[in-house]
Design a protein around this motif. Structure first.
Motif, mmCIF file in Angstrom:
data_model
loop_
_atom_site.group_PDB
_atom_site.id
_atom_site.type_symbol
_atom_site.label_atom_id
_atom_site.label_comp_id
_atom_site.label_asym_id
_atom_site.label_seq_id
_atom_site.Cartn_x
_atom_site.Cartn_y
_atom_site.Cartn_z
ATOM 1 N N SER A 3 -7.935 6.936 1.220
ATOM 2 C CA SER A 3 -8.728 6.974 2.452
ATOM 3 C C SER A 3 -8.429 5.718 3.270
ATOM 4 C CB SER A 3 -10.219 7.011 2.123
ATOM 5 O OG SER A 3 -10.652 5.710 1.754
ATOM 6 N N GLY A 4 -8.979 5.697 4.473
ATOM 7 C CA GLY A 4 -8.796 4.529 5.334
ATOM 8 C C GLY A 4 -9.978 3.573 5.239
ATOM 9 N N TYR A 5 -10.725 3.608 4.127
ATOM 10 C CA TYR A 5 -11.911 2.745 3.973
ATOM 11 C C TYR A 5 -11.536 1.279 4.206
ATOM 12 C CZ TYR A 5 -16.101 0.754 1.779
ATOM 13 O OH TYR A 5 -17.251 0.047 1.522
ATOM 14 N N ASN A 6 -12.435 0.555 4.809
ATOM 15 C CA ASN A 6 -12.239 -0.849 5.225
ATOM 16 C C ASN A 6 -11.178 -0.940 6.334
ATOM 17 O OD1 ASN A 6 -12.875 -3.301 2.553
ATOM 18 N ND2 ASN A 6 -14.153 -1.655 3.305
ATOM 19 N N SER A 7 -10.972 0.178 7.046
ATOM 20 C CA SER A 7 -9.935 0.268 8.082
ATOM 21 C C SER A 7 -8.584 -0.212 7.567
ATOM 22 C CB SER A 7 -10.340 -0.498 9.348
ATOM 23 O OG SER A 7 -11.313 0.258 10.020
ATOM 24 N N ARG A 8 -8.273 0.267 6.369
ATOM 25 C CA ARG A 8 -6.948 -0.004 5.800
ATOM 26 C C ARG A 8 -6.040 1.200 6.064
ATOM 27 N NH1 ARG A 8 -6.076 -3.354 1.599
ATOM 28 N NH2 ARG A 8 -5.434 -1.708 0.192
ATOM 29 N N ASP A 9 -4.740 0.953 5.993
ATOM 30 C CA ASP A 9 -3.792 2.056 6.214
ATOM 31 C C ASP A 9 -3.824 3.024 5.034
ATOM 32 O OD1 ASP A 9 -3.035 0.584 8.402
ATOM 33 O OD2 ASP A 9 -1.083 -0.012 7.587
ATOM 34 N N ILE A 10 -3.493 4.285 5.294
ATOM 35 C CA ILE A 10 -3.194 5.222 4.198
ATOM 36 C C ILE A 10 -1.711 5.008 3.890
ATOM 37 C CG2 ILE A 10 -3.045 7.654 3.545
ATOM 38 C CD1 ILE A 10 -5.592 8.072 5.229
ATOM 39 N N ILE A 11 -1.443 4.653 2.657
ATOM 40 C CA ILE A 11 -0.128 4.065 2.345
ATOM 41 C C ILE A 11 0.976 5.120 2.216
ATOM 42 C CG2 ILE A 11 -1.174 2.034 1.295
ATOM 43 C CD1 ILE A 11 -0.593 3.246 -1.463
ATOM 44 N N PRO A 12 2.223 4.687 2.387
ATOM 45 C CA PRO A 12 3.334 5.646 2.325
ATOM 46 C C PRO A 12 3.651 6.116 0.903
ATOM 47 C CG PRO A 12 4.132 3.445 2.882
ATOM 48 C CD PRO A 12 2.654 3.336 2.751
ATOM 49 N N GLU A 13 4.413 7.203 0.856
ATOM 50 C CA GLU A 13 4.885 7.748 -0.423
ATOM 51 C C GLU A 13 6.398 7.910 -0.356
ATOM 52 O OE1 GLU A 13 2.111 11.151 -1.872
ATOM 53 O OE2 GLU A 13 1.713 10.863 0.242
ATOM 54 N N VAL A 14 7.045 7.607 -1.480
ATOM 55 C CA VAL A 14 8.502 7.626 -1.558
ATOM 56 C C VAL A 14 8.904 8.490 -2.749
ATOM 57 C CG1 VAL A 14 10.456 6.128 -2.152
ATOM 58 C CG2 VAL A 14 8.730 5.316 -0.553
ATOM 59 N N MET A 15 9.932 9.300 -2.586
ATOM 60 C CA MET A 15 10.449 10.096 -3.719
ATOM 61 C C MET A 15 11.853 9.593 -4.061
ATOM 62 S SD MET A 15 9.942 12.811 -5.742
ATOM 63 C CE MET A 15 8.871 14.036 -4.999
ATOM 64 N N VAL A 16 12.053 9.262 -5.324
ATOM 65 C CA VAL A 16 13.368 8.815 -5.789
ATOM 66 C C VAL A 16 14.056 9.984 -6.472
ATOM 67 C CG1 VAL A 16 14.583 7.234 -7.334
ATOM 68 C CG2 VAL A 16 12.495 6.496 -6.194
#
Ligand SMILES: Cc1ncc(COP(=O)(O)O)c(C=O)c1O
Length: 402
Positions: A365-378
């Motif tokens: 979630s964006g709680y504390n106005s933080r970013d929703i983080i990226p996801e990477v597939m290797v």
């Protein structure tokens, strides 16, 4: 991660981020298929565990079906190429519009969890002039001895139709032109590490199949749900073959099609949450390592007191120390590990929380106005950004100040 150094990715994709191994997911799919297809069961990936389209693409590529709980999951599964005729719709609060979307898509089966939901679907089928395959999700009253927040099959739980209401459910189905009874469904909980709770659930199902057949109902399908536990570090996990053997022993002679809905066990071990130590807070009696990842990125420790092991990305040196590992969010529950023994880790060093591929990114979630983080597939020696960060600015753009 496969042939890609995590540090190299962290230089391009800034921390925190989720990172998945395609080979690890394919490996788990292969094990699951060889265990369950050997007993003739079908596999429906529980999309809720990780609904990234790249992850769903791997499920589609392997020919798996899906278990969904919302219209959003339906659309994701279809877009990823999962066949509609392999989709099962679970969930206690399916809204009318969601049921309609699933009817339009022509999914395989609706697992119904209450009498009003049954009436709702019957009504939709009548007005649409269509039919739907339904299974009754029964509360089997089996305690799977897992965390209370992920126990679903005990008396008084919100999930499933209580056995006392089974006769009413069957009458409603028989009275409707649109609902076609397929069978029964159960899901006894999640992170179950012993086959025995499945045996108890199978025995209950077996009895109900006999009872219902004796009353003239055709029961051809049994959905045993998911819940297969993985090893989060204590050495306890559930082998797919052990559960499949139990299902075969207890239900093999009933001439029913068995389905399973694994989520966590297909993706958890394939995922890392990569993070950086922002500060070391040297306080008595135990120092804190403060990460740039928080409970808004990985909720499981705060939600279920779950433990994710932490590793450093560089070779550990020096004497291990006891510390707490926390996130930056303004909640005391934003704690990943308490009193854990770790090699000395300095501020600025990168770490990874292990087994973060299931119920991680999906709960962000964006709680504390933080970013929703990226996801990477290797995959092998390359990696792809499979979800870019959703920044607090992106989220602010949806707000409508007067
Ligand atoms: C109905 C149903 N099926 C399958 C699953 C997947 O469980 P797991 O991820 O533990 O395999 C869940 C999880 O809550 C569920 O509610």
């Amino acid at each position: 991660m496969e042939a890609v150094p995590v540090d190299r990715m962290a230089e391009k994709v800034s921390t925190p981020f989720y990172c998945y191994s395609a080979a690890a997911i394919r490996g788990r799919i292969g094990l699951c298929q060889s265990a369950f297809e050997a007993i003739g069961a079908t596999i429906h990936y529980a999309v809720k565990a990780n609904s990234n389209l790249a992850v769903l693409g791997l499920m589609a590529e392997a020919g798996l079906g899906a278990d969904i709980v919302s219209e959003g999951e339906l659309v994701r599964a279809l877009q990823a190429g999962i066949e509609p005729r392999t989709i099962i719709f679970s969930g206690v609060g399916k809204r009318r519009a969601e049921l309609l979307a699933a009817l339009d898509a022509g999914i395989f089966q609706f697992n119904l969890e209450s009498l009003p939901e049954l009436e709702q679907l019957a009504d939709l089928c009548r007005t649409r002039g269509c039919t739907a395959n339904v299974s009754i999700r029964v509360n089997p009253e089996v305690d799977a001895a897992t965390h209370r927040h992920i126990t679903t099959g005990v008396k008084g739980s919100k999930f499933g139709i209580p056995i006392e209401q089974m006769a009413s459910a069957l009458n409603l189905i028989a009275a409707s032109d649109g609902l076609q009874l397929h069978g029964l469904a159960v899901h006894i909980g999640s992170q179950i590490v012993e086959p025995e709770p499945y045996r108890r659930a199978c025995r209950r199902l077996r009895r109900w199949v006999f009872d219902m057949r004796a009353q003239g109902h055709a029961i051809n399908h049994l959905d045993l749900g998911g819940g297969f536990g993985i090893d989060y570090g204590d050495g306890r996990c559930l082998d797919y073959r052990a559960v499949a053997a139990v299902m075969e022993q207890e239900l093999g002679d009933l001439a029913v099609q068995i389905a399973v809905e694994p989520g966590r066990s297909l993706v958890a071990e394939a995922g890392l949450l990569v993070s950086e130590v922002v500060y070391r807070k040297e306080v008595e009696p135990v120092p804190f390592l403060i990460l740039d990842a928080g409970m808004n990125d990985l909720l499981r420790p705060a939600l279920y007191q779950a433990t994710h092991q932490l590793v450093t990305l560089k070779e550990p040196d020096g004497v291990p120390e006891i510390c707490h590992v926390v996130g930056p969010v303004c909640e005391s529950s934003d704690t990943f590990l308490r009193q854990v023994s770790l090699p000395q880790i300095a501020a600025g060093e990168r770490v990874a929380l292990l087994h973060a591929g299931a119920y991680g990114a999906v709960m962000a979630s964006g709680y504390n106005s933080r970013d929703i983080i990226p996801e990477v597939m290797v995959s092998g020696d390359h990696y792809t950004l499979v979800r870019r960060a959703v920044s607090y600015r992106d989220l602010m753009a949806y707000e409508l100040p007067e």
